[in-house]
Design an enzyme around this catalytic site. Structure first.
Site, PDB file in Angstrom:
ATOM      1  CE  LYS A  57      32.636 -32.638   2.585  1.00  0.00           C
ATOM      2  NZ  LYS A  57      34.049 -32.792   2.933  1.00  0.00           N
ATOM      3  CD  GLU A 103      38.936 -29.520  -0.617  1.00  0.00           C
ATOM      4  OE1 GLU A 103      38.434 -28.400  -0.434  1.00  0.00           O
ATOM      5  OE2 GLU A 103      39.170 -30.324   0.305  1.00  0.00           O
TER       6      GLU A 103
HETATM    7  P1  AMP Z   1      33.717 -30.528   6.002  1.00  0.00           P
HETATM    8  O1  AMP Z   1      35.166 -30.178   6.181  1.00  0.00           O
HETATM    9  O2  AMP Z   1      33.423 -31.982   6.135  1.00  0.00           O
HETATM   10  O3  AMP Z   1      32.814 -29.620   6.790  1.00  0.00           O
HETATM   11  O4  AMP Z   1      33.364 -30.202   4.489  1.00  0.00           O
HETATM   12  C1  AMP Z   1      33.552 -28.941   3.930  1.00  0.00           C
HETATM   13  C2  AMP Z   1      34.814 -28.919   3.115  1.00  0.00           C
HETATM   14  O5  AMP Z   1      34.713 -29.764   1.979  1.00  0.00           O
HETATM   15  C3  AMP Z   1      35.102 -27.579   2.489  1.00  0.00           C
HETATM   16  O6  AMP Z   1      35.707 -26.711   3.394  1.00  0.00           O
HETATM   17  C4  AMP Z   1      36.021 -27.914   1.352  1.00  0.00           C
HETATM   18  O7  AMP Z   1      37.354 -27.929   1.821  1.00  0.00           O
HETATM   19  C5  AMP Z   1      35.666 -29.345   1.010  1.00  0.00           C
HETATM   20  N1  AMP Z   1      35.126 -29.533  -0.341  1.00  0.00           N
HETATM   21  C6  AMP Z   1      35.467 -30.547  -1.149  1.00  0.00           C
HETATM   22  N2  AMP Z   1      34.810 -30.496  -2.312  1.00  0.00           N
HETATM   23  C7  AMP Z   1      34.014 -29.397  -2.264  1.00  0.00           C
HETATM   24  C8  AMP Z   1      33.078 -28.826  -3.176  1.00  0.00           C
HETATM   25  N3  AMP Z   1      32.832 -29.363  -4.371  1.00  0.00           N
HETATM   26  N4  AMP Z   1      32.445 -27.701  -2.772  1.00  0.00           N
HETATM   27  C9  AMP Z   1      32.687 -27.150  -1.562  1.00  0.00           C
HETATM   28  N5  AMP Z   1      33.555 -27.655  -0.667  1.00  0.00           N
HETATM   29  C10 AMP Z   1      34.216 -28.782  -1.007  1.00  0.00           C
END
Ligand code: AMP
Length: 583
Positions: free
Chosen positions: A251, A301
């Site tokens: 992530k 990302e």
């Molecule tokens: P959050 O903002 O904590 O809800 O996490 C979701 C966000 O993580 C997404 O909107 C992406 O911007 C980010 N992200 C980073 N790595 C990934 C990944 N491998 N797959 C999907 N989202 C990711």
């Protein structure tokens, strides 16, 4: 359609806070409107002229509006300013100014929806020299023909303050109520989530009903509303929820981008559907070069990287690039970025959102040739807690926030605009803020790249473990050196150069050059985190990880007064980590 009919509806909407009532009022409006007007009505009701991802935005500067109002009513600017200070709402100010001051006109024609819409669009589009006059004239002309209550809403929409309190979902519900049945709501929601254009959905529903909706699919150039993740606190729960097995991905802590590629044209959109293309010409170029196909919608990302340490940088470094209009070239050099792609929603004429994730991932790997700047998200299919924990630590080391678990079952479609358990994020705070500087000893170095070609690009830094009498690596240091210091580093360090790693240095990393631990530098980091690559206090917090200093900067101070054994000890760093661990 007359503008006054729309205004009557606005007043009715403002007089209620009941969502059901709002839905009824809007449904009635849609039902009684010509299909050709639906789009415009939908956008205007939301205080806009086009979907969010289009460039045209309303939001005339207050000062300019004030002058326009004075021009249209004949009232003095100072009087209007006073009224504004009292009322705080340009809508009410306009209405009042109209009532008291308007010069009587003999030839005013009633405002139509089309005239209001077209004039507002011209206002939004006019830019450059002379545009202020154009905007003022267009608006003053409309105000001239408006009734006081029409003036109220013209003022609000022109200055970007049309807050009717009608949520997107309410508009969608009323479109369904007007042109379809309750059972068709999921189809309407999907159509909106994949096109992000409520006006389009409304028009199609009005013209063709449900059948038309079903034909609406992903369009290159219309960003899809992003799929979102739920959160669970442990790998056990995640695996259980996913049916025992899932794809786990790093992530990344960056900026989500949706790339729409059509031949040579590449457009980038943010998670909030803003057009990011202008701020990232390097990403556009890299994606263009990496893409093998005709057209596609890809998601990934965008992360900032330090080209000398190869490490990911804090997210703020990429946010400098957002929405920039000037100085892009410098920004590209100062804040280079890399994209890690993780999804493919459309490829060469085919909407892939209904396919399971493994198929979309295959499409992604088929259409992209990875390069330095365009890569895939690190991903592994895992089915047990131990492997997930190991991968999690690896992700933290790489500068990521944790892992994203994604379902790979048959139903693992791309659910645009939805937060659900097909994607689950796994983050845990394994970071601790650093407030004090530390003294670290240089044990190795890496060759420089880019502007640092021919010099050392980064140094491998270590703490001293006083219990084992060994040096343990804790960080790759590449920031905080001015040009002169950088140029002088080889002379300062090379007399300690060794053909291989010093026997009392514990390192899991392979430096390009090794040194005898001798030169001590003062370093300030942003935080302490876990890392399986660094050996400092290894196994003390987690079995498979040591401590690392993230985002380290050289303060400019060489601690020549210190022996390598006087550097900050691994034990000290461990207590700093424990003492300041974020809750
Ligand atoms: P959050 O903002 O904590 O809800 O996490 C979701 C966000 O993580 C997404 O909107 C992406 O911007 C980010 N992200 C980073 N790595 C990934 C990944 N491998 N797959 C999907 N989202 C990711």
């Amino acid at each position: 359609m007359l503008y006054k009919d729309l205004v009557r509806v606005y007043e009715a909407l403002e007089s209620t806070s009941s969502r059901l009532e709002m839905t009824d009022i809007l449904a009635e409006l849609f039902r009684s409107s010509d299909c050709a007007h639906i789009r415009r009505i939908v956008y205007l009701t939301q205080g806009a002229l086009v979907p969010d991802f289009y460039p045209e935005k309303l939001g005339l500067a207050d000062k300019l509006y004030l002058r326009t109002l004075s021009m249209a009513t004949g009232a003095k600017e100072s009087e209007i300013r006073q009224l504004w200070a009292h009322e705080g709402d340009p809508g009410i100010v306009t209405e009042k100014a109209f009532e008291s001051k308007r010069q009587t006109t003999l030839f005013s024609s009633p405002l139509t929806l089309d005239r209001v819409y077209d004039s507002l669009l011209k206002i939004a589009r006019s830019e450059g020299s002379g545009s202020q006059e154009v905007k003022m004239r267009l608006l003053a002309d409309m105000l001239h023909d408006a009734t006081p209550v029409e003036g109220r809403y013209l003022a609000r929409i022109a200055t970007g303050r049309m807050r009717l309190g009608v949520a997107t979902q309410t508009v969608l519900d009323s479109l369904v109520q007007a042109f379809a049945s309750k059972a068709d709501k999921p189809a309407a929601e999907r159509a909106f989530n994949v096109t992000s254009d409520l006006g389009l959905v409304g028009e199609v529903l009005c013209q063709e009903g449900l059948e038309g909706l079903e034909r609406l699919h992903v369009i290159v150039g219309n960003p899809l509303r992003a799929m979102l993740a739920e959160r669970l606190p442990s790998p056990e729960e995640i695996l259980e929820r996913m049916g025992g097995r899932a794809m786990f991905e790093y992530k990344y802590d960056g900026l989500r981008v949706q790339a729409h590629i059509d031949g040579d044209r590449v457009k980038l959109y943010s998670r909030r559907l803003e057009d990011l293309t202008g701020g990232f010409p390097d990403v556009v170029k890299a994606l263009s070069a990496a893409f093998r196909g005709k057209s596609a919608i890809l998601e990934g990302e965008c992360v900032p990287v330090d080209i000398n340490t190869g490490e990911l940088l804090p997210f703020q470094e990429v946010s400098h690039r957002r929405g920039r209009k000037h100085g892009i070239t410098t920004a590209m050099e100062d804040y280079p970025v890399r994209v890690h792609l993780f999804d493919c929603l459309y490829l060469d004429g085919e909407d892939l959102t209904c396919l399971p994730l493994p198929d979309r991932r295959t499409a992604l790997t088929r259409c992209i040739r990875v390069s330095e700047d365009v890569r895939f998200s690190e991903a592994k299919v895992l089915d047990n807690v131990h492997d997930v924990e190991e991968f999690f630590t690896e992700a933290l080391t790489a500068g990521c926030e944790g892992l994203m678990a994604k379902s790979i079952n048959g139903d693992s479609v791309y659910r645009a605009g939805a937060r659900g358990f097909l994607w689950i994020k796994y983050k845990r705070e394994y970071r601790s803020e650093m407030t004090d500087t530390v003294d670290l000893v240089v044990v190795g170095a890496f060759h420089g790249r880019g502007k640092r070609g021919g010099l050392y690009g980064a140094l491998l830094m270590a703490t001293y473990n006083s219990e084992t009498d060994r040096f343990e690596t804790v960080s790759k240091l590449g920031s905080g050196f001015d040009d002169a210091t950088l140029a002088a580093l080889p002379e300062k360090l090379d007399r300690y150069r060794l053909p291989q790693k010093h026997p009392r240095v514990d390192s899991r990393m392979n430096a390009d050059v090794w040194f005898e631990p001798a030169v001590v530098l003062e370093v300030l980091g942003a935080e302490l985190s876990l890392s399986p690559i660094h050996t400092c206090a290894f196994g003390k917090v987690r079995e498979d990880a040591g401590l690392a200093i993230r985002f380290p900067r050289f303060t400019g101070v060489f601690r020549d007064d210190k022996e390598p054994r006087d550097t900050t000890s691994s034990q000290e760093l461990l207590s700093m980590y424990e003492g300041q661990r974020k809750k």
